[in-house]
Design an enzyme around this catalytic site. Structure first.
Site, PDB file in Angstrom:
ATOM      1  N   GLU A   1       0.817  -1.210   0.000  1.00 49.94           N
ATOM      2  CA  GLU A   1       0.000   0.000   0.000  1.00 49.94           C
ATOM      3  C   GLU A   1       0.857   1.270   0.000  1.00 49.94           C
ATOM      4  O   GLU A   1       0.413   2.348   0.401  1.00 49.94           O
ATOM      5  CB  GLU A   1      -0.922  -0.005   1.220  1.00 49.94           C
TER       6      GLU A   1
ATOM      7  N   SER B   1      -5.544  -3.352   1.719  1.00 49.76           N
ATOM      8  CA  SER B   1      -6.093  -2.896   0.442  1.00 49.76           C
ATOM      9  C   SER B   1      -6.648  -4.044  -0.398  1.00 49.76           C
ATOM     10  O   SER B   1      -6.674  -3.964  -1.625  1.00 49.76           O
ATOM     11  CB  SER B   1      -5.039  -2.120  -0.367  1.00 49.76           C
TER      12      SER B   1
ATOM     13  N   ASP C   1     -14.426  -2.421   9.153  1.00 53.94           N
ATOM     14  CA  ASP C   1     -15.080  -2.778   7.893  1.00 53.94           C
ATOM     15  C   ASP C   1     -16.158  -3.818   8.175  1.00 53.94           C
ATOM     16  O   ASP C   1     -15.929  -4.764   8.943  1.00 53.94           O
ATOM     17  CB  ASP C   1     -14.062  -3.341   6.901  1.00 53.94           C
TER      18      ASP C   1
ATOM     19  N   GLU D   1     -12.745  -6.590   9.891  1.00 52.61           N
ATOM     20  CA  GLU D   1     -11.429  -6.244  10.427  1.00 52.61           C
ATOM     21  C   GLU D   1     -11.437  -4.812  10.932  1.00 52.61           C
ATOM     22  O   GLU D   1     -12.372  -4.044  10.673  1.00 52.61           O
ATOM     23  CB  GLU D   1     -10.344  -6.399   9.351  1.00 52.61           C
TER      24      GLU D   1
ATOM     25  N   ASN E   1      -8.950  -1.418  10.756  1.00 50.96           N
ATOM     26  CA  ASN E   1      -7.799  -0.774  10.120  1.00 50.96           C
ATOM     27  C   ASN E   1      -7.228   0.254  11.086  1.00 50.96           C
ATOM     28  O   ASN E   1      -7.900   1.233  11.434  1.00 50.96           O
ATOM     29  CB  ASN E   1      -8.234  -0.083   8.831  1.00 50.96           C
TER      30      ASN E   1
ATOM     31  N   SER F   1     -10.933  10.000   1.459  1.00 51.60           N
ATOM     32  CA  SER F   1     -10.947   8.672   2.060  1.00 51.60           C
ATOM     33  C   SER F   1     -12.204   8.475   2.908  1.00 51.60           C
ATOM     34  O   SER F   1     -12.922   9.424   3.228  1.00 51.60           O
ATOM     35  CB  SER F   1      -9.701   8.463   2.925  1.00 51.60           C
TER      36      SER F   1
END
EC number: 6.3.2.4
Length: 352
Positions: A13, A190, A297, A310, A312, A321
């Site tokens: 990423e 990602s 998420d 998960e 982040n 974003s």
């Protein structure tokens, strides 16, 4: 404040990180801070004789930023391009500059940026940084460990488990699963190396490709549903955002290709579902021993069941974003969000 905004590194990423960090650096400059963008791996080889002069250089390090490619970066080429050819993760003058700064804003994604190693090194070196600490990052980054903690803590998440490259039985049946399943690396980001498989042949191909990235992978049941994210800062969940890819799922290309995905915030869901998602975000955040800020998420299936996929620990931070969009709906502008992250990081670890 003197602020180093740290980005890049050797993560898949990498390009995303540079773009995120550039946005952070620009907005901090607009807010009157002395900010400088620095690639953690490439470093600053030709630094001023007086290192503190870096904070007043006219380009502020922003010349290293490139557009995000729709394909993952070639990390071997990145390594080969480093002038000193050192195998040290920290490039020239990185540690020295971070020590000079009042705080280092971590604009890193994936790899060493989110697995806790960099945070642990900074703790030992007395370098102040933003975001969760080393323990939370290490636990959250390993999807297999995080899944077990979720299951034990009552955080709704897909079942499944971890498979190892040298394991004797790599079948999805060994995890009590039936097709279709999702195969993904344990510590990737990602959605790189993530595969939705419907046949045994696709499963074997997915194993081969995912094990190319790591020696541990997670296999879990495929859940058809709508995709969401929910940010959290200082223990307070933000309004959920729905992610609607025009084709397929929210993979690497759909994340970073202009026009490939529609994002709706506040999400068009019943208030009860939104509140349940926010509560699950807080529960997952606490279960993984995180602090300061993160982003969860989710999948929402047709029956209304929510699944946390998960957390982040250093979510994307360009103004476009997901988390900044959620913050804006909550009344927090992008520049204020960046400063809030700094403030809450200082309070979490560095207040006397």
């Amino acid at each position: 404040m003197k602020i180093i905004v740290l980005a890049g590194g050797l993560s898949t990423e990498r390009d995303v990180s540079l773009s995120s960090a550039a946005g952070i650096c620009r907005t901090l400059l607009e807010k009157g801070h002395d900010a400088f963008l620095l690639d953690v791996f490439m470093g600053l080889e030709h630094a001023p004789e007086n290192l503190e002069d870096v904070f007043t250089l006219p380009d502020h390090g922003l010349d290293i930023v490139k557009n995000i490619s729709t394909e993952e970066p070639d990390l071997n080429a990145v390594k080969a391009s480093r002038p000193d050819q050192s195998d040290c993760f920290f490039g020239p003058n990185v540690i020295e500059l971070c020590r000079l700064a009042d705080i280092t804003f971590l604009g890193l994604h994936g790899g060493e940026g989110e697995n806790g190693k960099l945070q642990a090194a900074f703790d030992l070196l007395g370098i102040k940084y933003t975001g969760p600490d080393s323990l939370g990052c290490a636990v959250a980054m390993h999807k297999g460990v995080a899944k077990q903690i979720f299951l034990e803590s009552g955080v709704d998440t897909p079942g499944g488990g971890t498979l190892y490259k040298n394991g004797s039985d790599l079948s999805y049946q060994s995890l009590g699963l039936t097709l279709p399943v999702v195969v993904k690396p344990c510590s990737g980001g990602s959605s790189i190396g993530v595969y939705i498989v419907n046949t045994d042949e696709e499963y074997q191909n997915a194993l081969e490709h995912s094990f190319h990235y790591e020696d541990e992978i997670v296999v879990e049941p495929y859940i058809k549903g709508r995709e969401f994210a929910c940010g959290i800062i200082d223990g307070e969940a933000l309004p959920p955002i729905e992610i609607i890819p025009k084709t397929g799922f929210f993979d690497y290309a759909n994340k970073y290709q202009d026009g490939a995905t529609m994002e709706v915030c506040p999400a068009d869901i019943p208030e009860e579902v939104a509140e349940r998602m926010k509560a699950l975000t807080v529960k997952a955040f606490d279960a993984l021993k995180l602090n300061v800020y993160s982003r969860a998420d989710f999948l929402l299936d047709a029956e209304g069941s929510l699944y946390c996929l998960e957390m982040n620990t250093l979510p994307g931070m360009t103004s476009a974003s997901l988390m900044p969009k959620e913050a804006k709906v909550a009344g927090i502008e992008y520049s204020d969000l960046c400063e809030l992250i700094i403030k809450k990081s200082m309070e979490a670890r560095y207040s006397s």
